[in-house]
Scaffold this motif. Structure first.
Motif, PDB file in Angstrom:
ATOM      1  N   VAL A   1     -33.541  57.015  -6.457  1.00 41.23           N
ATOM      2  CA  VAL A   1     -32.616  58.116  -6.161  1.00 41.23           C
ATOM      3  C   VAL A   1     -32.603  59.087  -7.344  1.00 41.23           C
ATOM      4  CG1 VAL A   1     -30.239  58.766  -5.590  1.00 41.23           C
ATOM      5  CG2 VAL A   1     -31.177  56.611  -4.724  1.00 41.23           C
ATOM      6  N   LEU A   2     -32.830  60.370  -7.047  1.00 39.59           N
ATOM      7  CA  LEU A   2     -32.920  61.382  -8.108  1.00 39.59           C
ATOM      8  C   LEU A   2     -31.728  62.333  -8.106  1.00 39.59           C
ATOM      9  CD1 LEU A   2     -36.701  62.309  -7.635  1.00 39.59           C
ATOM     10  CD2 LEU A   2     -35.711  60.724  -9.299  1.00 39.59           C
ATOM     11  N   GLY A   3     -31.077  62.461  -6.950  1.00 35.36           N
ATOM     12  CA  GLY A   3     -29.928  63.361  -6.875  1.00 35.36           C
ATOM     13  C   GLY A   3     -29.114  63.066  -5.631  1.00 35.36           C
ATOM     14  N   VAL A   4     -27.792  63.199  -5.745  1.00 35.47           N
ATOM     15  CA  VAL A   4     -26.920  63.016  -4.572  1.00 35.47           C
ATOM     16  C   VAL A   4     -25.898  64.156  -4.572  1.00 35.47           C
ATOM     17  CG1 VAL A   4     -25.253  61.518  -3.419  1.00 35.47           C
ATOM     18  CG2 VAL A   4     -27.247  60.519  -4.543  1.00 35.47           C
ATOM     19  N   HIS A   5     -25.777  64.820  -3.425  1.00 38.97           N
ATOM     20  CA  HIS A   5     -24.906  65.993  -3.306  1.00 38.97           C
ATOM     21  C   HIS A   5     -24.055  65.831  -2.055  1.00 38.97           C
ATOM     22  CE1 HIS A   5     -27.496  67.498  -6.408  1.00 38.97           C
ATOM     23  NE2 HIS A   5     -28.516  67.076  -5.684  1.00 38.97           N
ATOM     24  N   ILE A   6     -22.758  65.746  -2.277  1.00 42.01           N
ATOM     25  CA  ILE A   6     -21.857  65.474  -1.150  1.00 42.01           C
ATOM     26  C   ILE A   6     -20.827  66.593  -1.051  1.00 42.01           C
ATOM     27  CG2 ILE A   6     -20.275  63.800  -0.098  1.00 42.01           C
ATOM     28  CD1 ILE A   6     -21.404  61.658  -1.942  1.00 42.01           C
ATOM     29  N   ILE A   7     -20.655  67.112   0.149  1.00 42.99           N
ATOM     30  CA  ILE A   7     -19.478  67.956   0.394  1.00 42.99           C
ATOM     31  C   ILE A   7     -18.777  67.312   1.573  1.00 42.99           C
ATOM     32  CG2 ILE A   7     -21.004  69.650   1.580  1.00 42.99           C
ATOM     33  CD1 ILE A   7     -18.741  71.716   1.020  1.00 42.99           C
ATOM     34  N   GLY A   8     -17.531  66.967   1.393  1.00 44.21           N
ATOM     35  CA  GLY A   8     -16.829  66.281   2.474  1.00 44.21           C
ATOM     36  C   GLY A   8     -15.594  65.568   1.971  1.00 44.21           C
ATOM     37  N   PRO A   9     -14.903  64.853   2.879  1.00 45.15           N
ATOM     38  CA  PRO A   9     -13.666  64.171   2.492  1.00 45.15           C
ATOM     39  C   PRO A   9     -13.933  63.114   1.412  1.00 45.15           C
ATOM     40  CG  PRO A   9     -14.416  63.479   4.684  1.00 45.15           C
ATOM     41  CD  PRO A   9     -15.260  64.635   4.291  1.00 45.15           C
ATOM     42  N   ALA A  10     -13.107  63.112   0.380  1.00 44.90           N
ATOM     43  CA  ALA A  10     -13.205  62.132  -0.716  1.00 44.90           C
ATOM     44  C   ALA A  10     -14.592  62.084  -1.338  1.00 44.90           C
ATOM     45  CB  ALA A  10     -12.777  60.739  -0.227  1.00 44.90           C
ATOM     46  N   ALA A  11     -15.282  63.227  -1.361  1.00 40.82           N
ATOM     47  CA  ALA A  11     -16.655  63.253  -1.885  1.00 40.82           C
ATOM     48  C   ALA A  11     -16.726  62.716  -3.318  1.00 40.82           C
ATOM     49  CB  ALA A  11     -17.197  64.678  -1.829  1.00 40.82           C
ATOM     50  N   GLY A  12     -15.699  63.045  -4.116  1.00 43.63           N
ATOM     51  CA  GLY A  12     -15.697  62.610  -5.518  1.00 43.63           C
ATOM     52  C   GLY A  12     -15.695  61.095  -5.641  1.00 43.63           C
ATOM     53  N   GLU A  13     -14.931  60.427  -4.782  1.00 42.61           N
ATOM     54  CA  GLU A  13     -14.888  58.952  -4.831  1.00 42.61           C
ATOM     55  C   GLU A  13     -16.184  58.370  -4.279  1.00 42.61           C
ATOM     56  OE1 GLU A  13     -12.367  57.654  -6.370  1.00 42.61           O
ATOM     57  OE2 GLU A  13     -11.226  59.516  -6.438  1.00 42.61           O
ATOM     58  N   LEU A  14     -16.698  58.980  -3.206  1.00 45.52           N
ATOM     59  CA  LEU A  14     -17.936  58.468  -2.599  1.00 45.52           C
ATOM     60  C   LEU A  14     -19.103  58.552  -3.577  1.00 45.52           C
ATOM     61  CD1 LEU A  14     -17.758  60.029   0.990  1.00 45.52           C
ATOM     62  CD2 LEU A  14     -17.196  57.687   0.295  1.00 45.52           C
ATOM     63  N   LEU A  15     -19.061  59.563  -4.436  1.00 43.62           N
ATOM     64  CA  LEU A  15     -20.179  59.782  -5.354  1.00 43.62           C
ATOM     65  C   LEU A  15     -20.371  58.618  -6.329  1.00 43.62           C
ATOM     66  CD1 LEU A  15     -22.223  62.142  -6.000  1.00 43.62           C
ATOM     67  CD2 LEU A  15     -20.776  62.617  -7.974  1.00 43.62           C
ATOM     68  N   SER A  16     -19.269  57.911  -6.647  1.00 41.47           N
ATOM     69  CA  SER A  16     -19.360  56.847  -7.661  1.00 41.47           C
ATOM     70  C   SER A  16     -20.380  55.785  -7.284  1.00 41.47           C
ATOM     71  CB  SER A  16     -17.996  56.184  -7.850  1.00 41.47           C
ATOM     72  OG  SER A  16     -17.127  57.116  -8.405  1.00 41.47           O
ATOM     73  N   GLU A  17     -20.497  55.494  -5.998  1.00 43.90           N
ATOM     74  CA  GLU A  17     -21.493  54.496  -5.561  1.00 43.90           C
ATOM     75  C   GLU A  17     -22.894  54.982  -5.959  1.00 43.90           C
ATOM     76  OE1 GLU A  17     -21.816  54.074  -1.309  1.00 43.90           O
ATOM     77  OE2 GLU A  17     -23.417  52.585  -1.481  1.00 43.90           O
ATOM     78  N   ALA A  18     -23.141  56.269  -5.693  1.00 40.85           N
ATOM     79  CA  ALA A  18     -24.465  56.828  -6.004  1.00 40.85           C
ATOM     80  C   ALA A  18     -24.726  56.812  -7.504  1.00 40.85           C
ATOM     81  CB  ALA A  18     -24.552  58.253  -5.460  1.00 40.85           C
ATOM     82  N   VAL A  19     -23.680  57.146  -8.286  1.00 36.74           N
ATOM     83  CA  VAL A  19     -23.866  57.181  -9.747  1.00 36.74           C
ATOM     84  C   VAL A  19     -24.231  55.773 -10.240  1.00 36.74           C
ATOM     85  CG1 VAL A  19     -22.816  57.724 -11.975  1.00 36.74           C
ATOM     86  CG2 VAL A  19     -22.197  59.076  -9.980  1.00 36.74           C
ATOM     87  N   ALA A  20     -23.533  54.758  -9.717  1.00 37.52           N
ATOM     88  CA  ALA A  20     -23.804  53.383 -10.157  1.00 37.52           C
ATOM     89  C   ALA A  20     -25.226  52.974  -9.776  1.00 37.52           C
ATOM     90  CB  ALA A  20     -22.778  52.426  -9.552  1.00 37.52           C
ATOM     91  N   VAL A  21     -25.625  53.283  -8.543  1.00 37.36           N
ATOM     92  CA  VAL A  21     -26.990  52.934  -8.101  1.00 37.36           C
ATOM     93  C   VAL A  21     -28.014  53.629  -9.003  1.00 37.36           C
ATOM     94  CG1 VAL A  21     -28.678  53.264  -6.242  1.00 37.36           C
ATOM     95  CG2 VAL A  21     -26.383  52.436  -5.705  1.00 37.36           C
ATOM     96  N   MET A  22     -27.770  54.912  -9.288  1.00 31.17           N
ATOM     97  CA  MET A  22     -28.723  55.680 -10.119  1.00 31.17           C
ATOM     98  C   MET A  22     -28.756  55.146 -11.547  1.00 31.17           C
ATOM     99  SD  MET A  22     -27.951  59.463  -8.604  1.00 31.17           S
ATOM    100  CE  MET A  22     -29.192  60.408  -9.463  1.00 31.17           C
ATOM    101  N   GLU A  23     -27.605  54.730 -12.059  1.00 27.14           N
ATOM    102  CA  GLU A  23     -27.544  54.183 -13.423  1.00 27.14           C
ATOM    103  C   GLU A  23     -28.407  52.919 -13.528  1.00 27.14           C
ATOM    104  OE1 GLU A  23     -26.984  54.653 -16.994  1.00 27.14           O
ATOM    105  OE2 GLU A  23     -25.456  55.887 -16.033  1.00 27.14           O
ATOM    106  N   PHE A  24     -28.494  52.175 -12.431  1.00 25.82           N
ATOM    107  CA  PHE A  24     -29.333  50.965 -12.421  1.00 25.82           C
ATOM    108  C   PHE A  24     -30.761  51.266 -11.962  1.00 25.82           C
ATOM    109  CE2 PHE A  24     -25.127  48.999 -12.464  1.00 25.82           C
ATOM    110  CZ  PHE A  24     -25.334  47.987 -13.395  1.00 25.82           C
ATOM    111  N   GLY A  25     -31.103  52.546 -11.807  1.00 22.24           N
ATOM    112  CA  GLY A  25     -32.469  52.915 -11.399  1.00 22.24           C
ATOM    113  C   GLY A  25     -32.761  52.533  -9.957  1.00 22.24           C
TER     114      GLY A  25
END
Ligand code: FAD
Ligand code: NAI
Length: 466
Positions: free
Chosen positions: A408-432
C-alpha cells in the motif's frame, strides 16, 4: 535572580513541548517546560485543533437538528444560542489545558510560567510579571510552534478581519464571510460559520482547493462542500481589504486575466498558511541556522548549536499536532540514549469537515510523477450498508498499491469518520503491508471500515458490493 539545574529545559508547552516534557520525565531526565501564554497545550489546545473541533461538532449538531432530524421522524424547530455554543467551546479548552497541567505535575515536570529566551547554550532566561530567572540546563529544546502568516497589506483586528483565532470567537454569525485560502483552516472554519447561517465565499489563489492532496479526493471534497453551500472563487487573489464601518470592502483580482472584482462582506478570515514562531528567543545572536524563519535541524533534531534542539511547527515538515508530538518523543528518547524515530512518509492528514477528508502516503499524482506503476481500488460509501443506515453516503475510499508488490502506497478517504478509518491504513502501511493484507482481514459488519476492506478488494477487481 534564581538558578536551577536541569537535564532539559523545553521552551513551549504545545503538543510538541508538553509531550516531550512528559516523555523526558518518564525517562528520568530532570525537566522543565517554559510556557508564556498562561495555559499549557499550545496553539492546538488553546486556539487550534481543539476549539475548532468543538465548534465543528456543535455546528454539525445544529445542521443535523435543523435539516436531518425530520427524516428520522424527530420533529420540532431549533434555534441557535451562539453564546452557549462558544461557552461550551471555551470550557472544552479550559478542561483540556488544565488536564495537561495535571499531567506535567503528575510526571514531576516543572511548569515555569513566562517567556523564555536563550542567552547562551546551557541557560534559559525566563521573564514573567513576577520577575526574571535563569534556568541552568544540560540541553534546551525549542518547541515554540507557529503563528498565522499575514497577507501583506491586510491588517487583522480579530473582529472584522480575523485569523483563525478570531474566527473561533466571533460574537455573531456574519451575514457574509470571505475566507482567504482554501486550505485546512479555511475549509474547517468556513464550514463552521456556513453551518451556523453565514454565506461563505472561499477565495483561493490556486485553481484547486487543498493543494497537495490527491486530486480526485480534492475534487470530491469541493463538490460535497459546494453542495453544503460553500462558494469557491478559485484562481483569485485578494489585493485589498478596507474597513468601511461595520463592513469590509474586498478587492480581488483573477490570477490569469487580472480581472478585478469587489465584494462587501461582514467578516474576512485570512487563512493562507502558518509560519514558524521563533521571535525573542535570541537565535540569531546564538548563530542557530534558520531558513526563512524555520529552524534547521539534523536527523536527531539538533540545531547548528550544540545542546540546542528543536521540534514541531518551528522546524521543517507538516505543521500538525501529532507530528510535533512524534518529533518531541523521538528527540528526547535520543537524548536519553535510546533510538528515537519518526516515519515522515506516513504522517496522516485529516480535514475535519463533514464528511472528513483523510489521507496518508502518496497521491496518484505523486506516484505518476515518480514513475511508479500502481493499482487503484475504490469503494463508494453509497455502497456501504452502515453509511446508508446512517444517511452518510457521500464519499469514497481509495487505495493505491504498488503494481508489482501490492504494497500500500497511499490511502485517501472522504466520507463519514474518515479520520478514524485512516488509522487502519496507517498501521498496515507502517508494517509494509499490502492491499491483499487489508482485503483478507475480517472487518466487522455492518461497519464503515468495510468500505476500506472493499477498496482493498477492488485493487484486485474483486469487490463484492459494487
Ligand atoms: P504550538 O502548539 O504552537 O505551541 C508552542 C507554544 O510555545 C505556544 O503555546 C507558545 O505560547 C509557546 N511559546 C512560544 N514562544 C515562547 C517563548 N519564547 N517562551 C515560552 N513559550 C513560548 N493540527 C492537527 O494535527 N490537527 C488539527 O485538527 C489541527 N487543527 C488546527 C486548527 C487551527 C485553527 C490551527 C491554527 C492549527 C491546527 N492544527 C491542527 C495545527 C496544530 O495546532 C499545530 O501543528 C501544533 O499546535 C504544533 O505544536 P507545537 O508544539 O509545535 O507548537
Ligand atoms: P494551508 O497551507 O492549509 O492553506 C493555505 C491556502 O491558502 C492554500 O490553499 C494556498 O494556496 C492559499 N493561499 C496562499 N496565499 C494566498 C493568497 N494570497 N490568496 C488566496 N489564497 C492563498 O494553511 P491554513 O489553512 O492557514 O492552515 C495552516 C496549517 O495549520 C495547515 O497547513 C495545517 O498544518 C494546520 N492545520 C491543520 C488542521 C488539521 O489537521 N485538521 C486544521 C487546521 C490547521
Amino acid at each position: 535572580m534564581s538558578e536551577a539545574l536541569y537535564d532539559l529545559v523545553i521552551i513551549g508547552g504545545g503538543p510538541g513541548g508538553y509531550v516531550a516534557a512528559i516523555r523526558a520525565a518518564q525517562l528520568g531526565l530532570k525537566t522543565a517546560c517554559v510556557e508564556g501564554r498562561g495555559t499549557l497545550g499550545g496553539t492546538c489546545l488553546n486556539v487550534g485543533c481543539m476549539p475548532s473541533k468543538a465548534l465543528l461538532n456543535s455546528s454539525e449538531k445544529f445542521v443535523d437538528a435543523q435539516k436531518h432530524f425530520a427524516e428520522h421522524g424527530i420533529k420540532g424547530s431549533v434555534e441557535l444560542d451562539l453564546e452557549t455554543m462558544l461557552g461550551r467551546k471555551d470550557k472544552v479548552v479550559d478542561d483540556l489545558t488544565k488536564g495537561v497541567e495535571f499531567l506535567l505535575k503528575k510526571n514531576k515536570v516543572d511548569y515555569i510560567k513566562g517567556w523564555g529566551s536563550i542567552p547562551k547554550a546551557g541557560e534559559v532566561l525566563v521573564k514573567s510579571d513576577d520577575g526574571e530567572q535563569i534556568l541552568k540546563t544540560k540541553d534546551i529544546l525549542i518547541a515554540t510552534g507557529s503563528e498565522s502568516t499575514p497577507l501583506p497589506g491586510i491588517e487583522t483586528d480579530e473582529e472584522q478581519i480575523v485569523t483563525s483565532t478570531g474566527a473561533l470567537s466571533l460574537k455573531k454569525v456574519p451575514e457574509h464571510m470571505v475566507v482567504i485560502g482554501a486550505g485546512v483552516i479555511g475549509l474547517e472554519l468556513g464550514s463552521v460559520w456556513s453551518r451556523l447561517g453565514a454565506q461563505v465565499t472561499v477565495v483561493e489563489f490556486l485553481d484547486k482547493i487543498l493543494p497537495g492532496i490527491d486530486e480526485e479526493t480534492g475534487k470530491l471534497a469541493k463538490r460535497v462542500l459546494g453542495k453544503q453551500g460553500l462558494k469557491f472563487k478559485l484562481g483569485m487573489k485578494v489585493t485589498a481589504a478596507d474597513k468601511v464601518g461595520d463592513k469590509v470592502k474586498l478587492t480581488m483580482e483573477s490570477v490569469k486575466k487580472g480581472k478585478v472584482e469587489e465584494l462587501e462582506v461582514d467578516t474576512v478570515l485570512v487563512s493562507i498558511g502558518r509560519r514558524a514562531y521563533t521571535s525573542g528567543l535570541g537565535l540569531e545572536e546564538l548563530g542557530v541556522a534558520m531558513e526563512r524563519g524555520v529552524i534547521q535541524v539534523d536527523g536527531n533534531f539538533k540545531t547548528s548549536v550544540d545542546g540546542i534542539y528543536a521540534i514541531g511547527d518551528c522546524v521543517p515538515g507538516p505543521m500538525l499536532a501529532h507530528k510535533a508530538e512524534e518529533d518531541g518523543v523521538a528527540c528526547v528518547e535520543t537524548l536519553a540514549g535510546q533510538k528515537g524515530h519518526v516515519n515522515y512518509e506516513l504522517v496522516p492528514g485529516v480535514v475535519y469537515t463533514h464528511p472528513e477528508i483523510a489521507t496518508v502516503g502518496k497521491s496518484e499524482e505523486a506516484l505518476k510523477e515518480a514513475g511508479v506503476a500502481y493499482n487503484v481500488g475504490k469503494f463508494p460509501f453509497s455502497a456501504n450498508s452502515r453509511a446508508r443506515a446512517m444517511g452518510e453516503s457521500d464519499g469514497q475510499v481509495k487505495i493505491l498499491s504498488d503494481a508489482t508488490s501490492d504494497k500500500v502506497l497511499g490511502v485517501h478517504i472522504i466520507g463519514p469518520a474518515a479520520g478514524e478509518l485512516l488509522s487502519e491504513a496507517v498501521a498496515v502501511m507502517e508494517f509494509g503491508g499490502s492491499a491483499e493484507d487489508i482485503a483478507r482481514t475480517c472487518h466487522s459488519h455492518p461497519g464503515l471500515s468495510e468500505a476500506v476492506k472493499e477498496a482493498a478488494l477492488a485493487v484486485d477487481r474483486r469487490a463484492i458490493h459494487i
